[in-house]
Design an enzyme around this catalytic site. Structure first.
Site, PDB file in Angstrom:
ATOM      1  CE  LYS A 144      -3.818   1.856   2.698  1.00 53.50           C
ATOM      2  NZ  LYS A 144      -4.617   1.888   3.963  1.00 53.50           N
ATOM      3  CB  SER A 202      -7.917   3.641   2.939  1.00 53.40           C
ATOM      4  OG  SER A 202      -7.194   3.192   3.856  1.00 53.40           O
ATOM      5  CB  SER A 235      -7.907   1.047   5.859  1.00 54.22           C
ATOM      6  OG  SER A 235      -8.735   2.156   5.955  1.00 54.22           O
TER       7      SER A 235
END
Lengths: 483, 100
Positions: A80, A155, A179
């Site tokens: 990420k 996210s 997330s």
């Protein structure tokens, strides 16, 4: 379309270690898969195919006695883009950090690489981790591979979509209010938010420091356990990392859980939960009951205050953490003739709407005259939410809830309504507020869309969560690949 | 509850964010909605409850306080939008003659 590299991370590492498969040939397959699917899915923000290939060749050239010790020998890993990496740019999904190259690599990535994992790409996210759909990325939204008109969750939507579509068997995400778990659920894969302190946050771009944790995403529970094993443990560079010993998460994974007592809190199965989601999770609990699991209805009365508590604490911490983006030391700088305008213009032009909204909310609730009313109050209710869990774990081993209140929603359908978007975190924020580990595992599909169930356990109970997830995994039929 | 535009302007000043009037109006509404929602917490009796300030669930450890290598200044400056003579460069903060 070319065949998907059909390895689990565990299977691939075993095959590379024994020399049955070369890391290079596997990597070539994954890179082709990226070329075939990335234009539609947009899961990635940066990739380096040459570097990935040369790393794979490096693994193949290793002497056997060295290679045979690598738990992730030659396994491609997506990271990420709010986790810093020396060899890739890191943007956190923000214009504010466009072009930023970190001078160091995050501990979790370093540990995975030391075990033979190969980072092949950085993945898309809501800017600084602030969002539940990946629509708040400054670089365009990721699409859900199961239905390209829908969001992948957020996210960590890029990480989840990348794994779901087979760009890599493993990904790292971060989870501040859900997330990792909500996008894992929306993309039909497995995601784990570890106990606060289980994984070092060194190199994770801070959003809300008392809630943030890095964790693994993968297509199988076993792979999630494998990556967790590698990245866990104390780190002198993160004072909040815990000294508890790291268990062998795979040793007992497949042993059935006899006599497991599972709490089903009625607050997570009522109003606001899509009946289709509820039905899939309840059906799975019924099936587990036939396997000897005892399902007990419990009450967690402070759940109804969780979203309010979270949306005071997280923005407050964010407003403080994001004050570092001032246009002086790194990242974007707006033109200005004096220092004060430089700060104000840079922050207004460099950060997106949702990030500014949370900074302003956080600044307000921390400001003189409001601090006790909002921030201190929320920290006290947080204590009550923690107590709900502590009390539940007096009578049950684990708590089960849906991973998200609804199915993956249509792109754009919630972006104009921040409050509606915040409510989509209702099932997940409590584990962050309480510092507890939680796992999302696919429980079924409805009309081709995946539905996840969440298991929350006592602190440091990742081994138990993985065993419960493994049990569920054996009962779910799922399509192999979405695209 | 809608926040007053004066309050939003004050908060944006604290947060070092330059907002135009349209943004101020929009944010006054949006934050107002969130603050309406969080009012639910006022009904919770927390008079005998301590606040939870941090996330940890178990002991962390303090490392020994030993000096180690730091980031090389050139590396630290490599991401700076403007640097000069081994330092971050910013717009002038003193008026002509003030720096004598």
């Amino acid at each position: 379309m070319m065949a998907v590299p059909d390895y689990s991370a565990k299977g691939l590492a075993d095959a590379v270690r024994s020399g049955q498969v070369s890391a290079e040939s596997a990597m070539i397959g994954y890179l082709e898969r990226i070329r075939a699917t990335e234009p539609e899915v947009h899961a990635l923000l940066a990739q380096d195919q040459d570097l990935a290939l040369s790393r794979a060749q490096g693994v193949d050239r290793m002497p056997l006695d060295q290679k045979s010790h690598l738990a992730l020998a030659g396994v491609p890993l997506v990271v990420k883009d709010n986790i810093v990496t020396k060899e890739f740019p890191t943007t956190a999904g923000s214009r504010m950090l466009e072009g930023f190259h970190s001078p160091y690599t995050a501990t979790a990535v370093e540990r995975a690489e030391a075990q033979g994992a190969i980072v092949l790409a950085k993945s898309n996210l809501d800017e600084f981790g602030m969002g539940s759909s990946t629509e708040h990325s400054a670089f365009g939204p990721t699409k859900n591979p199961w239905d390209l008109t829908r969001v992948p969750g957020g996210s960590s939507g890029g990480s989840a979509a990348a794994v779901a579509v087979g760009m890599a068997p493993l990904a790292l995400g971060s989870d501040t209010g859900g997330s990792i778990r909500q996008p894992a659920a929306f993309c039909g894969i497995v995601g784990l938010k570890p106990t606060y302190g289980r994984v070092s946050r060194y190199g994770l771009i801070a959003y809300a420091s008392s809630l943030d944790q890095i964790g693994p995403l993968a297509r199988t529970v076993e792979d999630v356990g494998l990556l967790l094993q590698v990245i866990s443990g104390q780190d002198v560079r993160d004072a909040t990392s815990g000294e508890n010993p790291v268990s062998d998460y795979l040793a007992e994974l497949k042993r059935p859980l006899e006599g497991l007592r599972v709490g089903m809190p009625k607050e997570y199965f009522g109003q606001g939960i899509d009946p289709k989601v509820r039905s899939v999770v309840e059906k799975m609990l019924t099936r587990l009951a036939t396997e000897g699991v005892t399902v007990i209805e419990i009450e967690m009365p402070h759940t109804r205050y969780a979203i309010a508590t979270y949306y005071l604490i997280a923005p407050a911490e964010a407003s403080s953490n994001l004050s570092r983006y001032d246009g002086i030391r790194y990242g974007f700088r707006a033109p200005a003739t004096d220092l004060d305008s430089l700060y104000r213009n840079t922050r207004a032009q460099g950060m997106g709407e949702e990030v500014q909204r949370r900074i302003l909310l956080g600044t307000h609730v921390l400001s003189a005259g409001y601090y006790d009313q909002y921030y201190v109050k929320a920290q006290k209710v947080r204590t009550l939410i923690r107590r709900d869990f502590d009390e539940a774990f007096q009578t049950v081993d684990l708590v089960v809830t849906p991973s998200a209140p609804d199915l993956p929603f249509v792109l754009g359908s919630r972006s104009d309504d921040p409050m509606q978007m915040y409510l989509s975190d209702i099932c997940t924020v409590t584990a962050n507020l309480a510092g507890l580990p939680a796992l999302s595992v696919p429980a079924g599909f409805d009309d081709g869309l995946p539905i996840g169930m969440q298991w929350i356990g006592p602190a440091w109970s990742e081994d138990l969560l993985l065993r419960a997830g493994y049990m569920v995994e054996q009962m779910v039929e799922r399509p192999r690949w979405p695209l | 509850m809608r926040l007053s535009t004066d309050l939003v302007a004050y908060v944006s000043d604290l947060a070092h964010l330059r907002l135009n009037m349209t943004d101020v109006e929009r944010i006054a509404n949006e934050l107002g909605r969130v603050l309406d929602y969080v009012e639910v917490l006022q009904a919770v009796d927390t008079s005998a409850v301590d606040a939870t300030w941090q996330g940890s669930r178990g002991p962390g450890g303090m490392r020994s306080d030993e000096a180690g290598p730091s980031l090389d200044p050139l590396v630290a400056l490599a991401n700076a939008p403007a640097a000069q003579n081994g330092m971050f460069r910013i717009p002038r903060i003193l008026a002509e003659g003030e720096d004598q």
